[in-house]
Design a protein around this motif. Structure first.
Motif, PDB file in Angstrom:
ATOM      1  N   LEU A 271      48.539  36.918  36.384  1.00 41.63           N
ATOM      2  CA  LEU A 271      48.554  35.729  35.534  1.00 41.63           C
ATOM      3  C   LEU A 271      47.270  34.927  35.722  1.00 41.63           C
ATOM      4  CD1 LEU A 271      49.877  33.512  33.770  1.00 41.63           C
ATOM      5  CD2 LEU A 271      50.968  32.659  35.874  1.00 41.63           C
ATOM      6  N   TYR A 272      46.924  34.632  36.977  1.00 43.07           N
ATOM      7  CA  TYR A 272      45.738  33.827  37.234  1.00 43.07           C
ATOM      8  C   TYR A 272      44.456  34.601  36.931  1.00 43.07           C
ATOM      9  CZ  TYR A 272      48.386  29.979  39.172  1.00 43.07           C
ATOM     10  OH  TYR A 272      49.235  28.911  39.315  1.00 43.07           O
ATOM     11  N   PHE A 273      44.502  35.905  37.125  1.00 42.20           N
ATOM     12  CA  PHE A 273      43.357  36.737  36.757  1.00 42.20           C
ATOM     13  C   PHE A 273      43.086  36.627  35.258  1.00 42.20           C
ATOM     14  CE2 PHE A 273      41.597  40.769  35.254  1.00 42.20           C
ATOM     15  CZ  PHE A 273      40.531  40.971  36.113  1.00 42.20           C
ATOM     16  N   SER A 319      34.998  34.653  41.999  1.00 44.57           N
ATOM     17  CA  SER A 319      35.783  35.878  42.080  1.00 44.57           C
ATOM     18  C   SER A 319      37.220  35.545  41.705  1.00 44.57           C
ATOM     19  CB  SER A 319      35.715  36.504  43.485  1.00 44.57           C
ATOM     20  OG  SER A 319      36.269  35.632  44.457  1.00 44.57           O
ATOM     21  N   SER A 320      38.006  36.556  41.497  1.00 47.04           N
ATOM     22  CA  SER A 320      39.359  36.359  40.962  1.00 47.04           C
ATOM     23  C   SER A 320      40.254  35.599  41.938  1.00 47.04           C
ATOM     24  CB  SER A 320      39.992  37.712  40.639  1.00 47.04           C
ATOM     25  OG  SER A 320      39.235  38.389  39.665  1.00 47.04           O
ATOM     26  N   PRO A 321      41.067  34.714  41.426  1.00 52.16           N
ATOM     27  CA  PRO A 321      42.021  33.999  42.288  1.00 52.16           C
ATOM     28  C   PRO A 321      43.088  34.938  42.829  1.00 52.16           C
ATOM     29  CG  PRO A 321      42.431  33.497  39.982  1.00 52.16           C
ATOM     30  CD  PRO A 321      41.183  34.318  40.020  1.00 52.16           C
ATOM     31  N   ARG A 322      43.707  34.523  43.888  1.00 47.34           N
ATOM     32  CA  ARG A 322      44.725  35.369  44.518  1.00 47.34           C
ATOM     33  C   ARG A 322      45.940  34.516  44.871  1.00 47.34           C
ATOM     34  NH1 ARG A 322      45.630  37.473  49.862  1.00 47.34           N
ATOM     35  NH2 ARG A 322      43.794  36.373  50.649  1.00 47.34           N
ATOM     36  N   LEU A 334      41.643  29.951  45.597  1.00 45.09           N
ATOM     37  CA  LEU A 334      40.585  29.927  44.596  1.00 45.09           C
ATOM     38  C   LEU A 334      39.232  30.079  45.275  1.00 45.09           C
ATOM     39  CD1 LEU A 334      41.826  26.930  42.429  1.00 45.09           C
ATOM     40  CD2 LEU A 334      42.012  29.355  41.865  1.00 45.09           C
ATOM     41  N   PHE A 335      38.395  30.882  44.674  1.00 44.71           N
ATOM     42  CA  PHE A 335      37.043  31.100  45.186  1.00 44.71           C
ATOM     43  C   PHE A 335      36.075  30.531  44.144  1.00 44.71           C
ATOM     44  CE2 PHE A 335      39.919  34.459  46.534  1.00 44.71           C
ATOM     45  CZ  PHE A 335      39.824  34.361  47.923  1.00 44.71           C
TER      46      PHE A 335
END
Length: 461
Positions: A271-273, A319-322, A334-335
């Motif tokens: 979803l966050y990606f 970069s992608s959130p995790r 979050l990065f």
């Protein structure tokens, strides 16, 4: 995902049943599920109960509006016999393990012959239901067997024999089974809407796709789903599924839930990606600093600007959130790259900072939506990424910029998902009395039992 609650005056027969089964199309076996659900026996009983009014309306419409010559063989006078009353006294659904469902309907009929005393009859129908995939790829709820019986209700033996004789001679049982099939028209229409796109943001949508055939057992109906995301109409290639496969939670024997949904860690990460791909996480953060006040801490800023301008922070994901789901806890990492500069509308950055922010997530259910809000910033680290104003120590970066980042990121995240995320659902139903639990489930498919993380939502009576 929760107990179904009626909306409107008539709830279609088996429409939620159809919704559950619509999520089970065996497609694309190379893909893996990232969420799933269990419809429990209690949930099945609830569906049967709320389906009774619709069944009665539908049967009354078909049986009473039809001319007698359509229902009774050998009748040349359409007015000779007519059904004047239809009442559904019982409707039930039961599980047939590894096969499907059995539908039972008990109906009281009042038949008024033209020149005789009105006659009461009991119509009993048992039908086996199964799910098939139509040519268009949509699931269909079908009857695989139908066993109707009709018998007269009379306390007098002579009347009973006469009534039985009339019914045996004139009732067309095959057309009664056709009426049962008509009860499935509406749920089958609804099945076609279950793969619709649900908006997450104006440019991002999600779609729940059936992935596996339904599994019927004494514990209920288990289903698996795979979620796809689209940005501007194009499917987003989400991150690779984790090595540990998704698995449904075990259903406790004492559970009073009607429906349980489980959403995996991979679901939330995807979803966050997708929101990242939609640009939802690009944000401008206001600051109380100006170039003049910042020059007091970083002297080289003063040489870049001859007038006092407000400092702005522009944050993007590097970069992608995790998403991390632990026992009783959900968090989003979050990065970010935060560009610091001045100028409007021509923003010019003179400093870039890497910000790693961990935000606790609060999850709840509203109607048919999963509401996701940022509860608190659990951790944040700032480090220098690039600079046109010389070396800036990490301690000074945190002193100057940590507060606005920690204040604005929660509000920013909450605004992106302010409408919530739609869960699989059917119109006219919602979810009530929902409990949300975050926990781990042990996989039984490996010798070394790794933990798969997921969020489970259940609804209690």
């Amino acid at each position: 995902m929760g107990k179904a609650n009626r909306k409107g005056s008539a709830v279609p027969l088996l429409c939620t049943m159809g919704a559950i089964l619509a999520l089970m199309d065996p497609v694309q076996p190379t893909r893996a599920p990232d969420c799933g659900g269990i419809l429990t026996p209690l949930g099945l009983s609830y569906l049967a109960e709320v389906s009774k009014p619709h069944a009665e309306v539908a049967l009354r419409r078909d049986l009473m509006a039809r001319r007698a010559s359509d229902l009774f063989l050998g009748s040349t006078d359409p007015s000779r016999k007519r059904i004047t009353s239809v009442k559904v006294v019982d409707l039930w659904l039961s599980l047939i393990p590894e096969a499907g469902l059995r539908l039972g309907i008990e109906v009281e009929l009042r038949i008024a012959p033209l020149h005789s005393v009105p006659m009461l009859a009991r119509l009993s129908i048992q039908a086996d239901l199964h799910v098939d995939v139509g040519p268009d790829g949509n699931l269909q709820l079908l009857t695989s067997a139908c066993r109707p019986t009709v018998h007269a209700q009379s306390t007098r033996e002579a009347e009973s024999k006469i009534s039985r004789s009339i019914l045996d001679k004139e009732v067309n049982v095959d057309k009664l089974c056709l009426d049962v099939s008509k009860l499935l028209f509406f749920p089958n229409e609804q099945l076609m809407s279950l793969t619709a796109l649900f908006p997450v943001t104006p440019s991002c949508q999600l779609q729940y796709l059936p992935l596996a055939a339904p599994m019927f057992s004494k514990q209920g109906i288990a289903l698996s789903l795979q979620t796809t995301f689209q940005v501007e109409g194009a499917v987003v290639p989400v991150p690779v599924s984790p090595a540990v496969p998704f698995s449904m939670p075990e259903l406790a024997s004492s559970s009073t839930s009607h429906l349980i949904l489980a959403l995996s860690e991979h679901f939330y990460t995807s979803l966050y990606f997708s929101l990242e791909r939609a640009g939802a996480f690009n944000v401008t953060i206001p600051s109380m600093l100006t170039t003049a006040t910042l020059a007091q801490k970083i002297t080289q800023v003063g040489s870049l600007y001859h007038e006092d301008l407000p400092i702005m922070l522009s944050a993007t994901l590097r970069s992608s959130p995790r998403v991390m789901l632990e026992e009783g806890r959900a968090a989003l990492k979050l990065f970010l790259t935060v560009h610091i500069g001045a100028g409007s509308p021509d923003f010019q950055s003179f400093l870039s900072v890497s910000a790693d922010v961990t935000a606790g997530l609060q999850l709840s259910i509203s109607d048919t939506r999963m509401m996701i809000s940022t509860a608190v910033i659990e951790d944040a680290e700032l480090s220098l990424a690039a600079s046109n104003v010389g070396l800036v120590p990490a301690a000074l970066l945190e002193e100057l910029f940590l507060a606005p980042v920690c204040q604005q990121v929660p509000a920013w995240m909450d605004d992106v998902l302010r409408e919530g995320v739609q869960l699989p659902h059917l119109s006219r139903f919602t979810y009530t009395d929902v409990s949300v639990v975050i926990h781990k489930v042990r996989s039984s498919t490996r010798k070394v039992l790794p933990a798969t993380r997921h969020l489970s939502c259940s609804c209690c009576t």
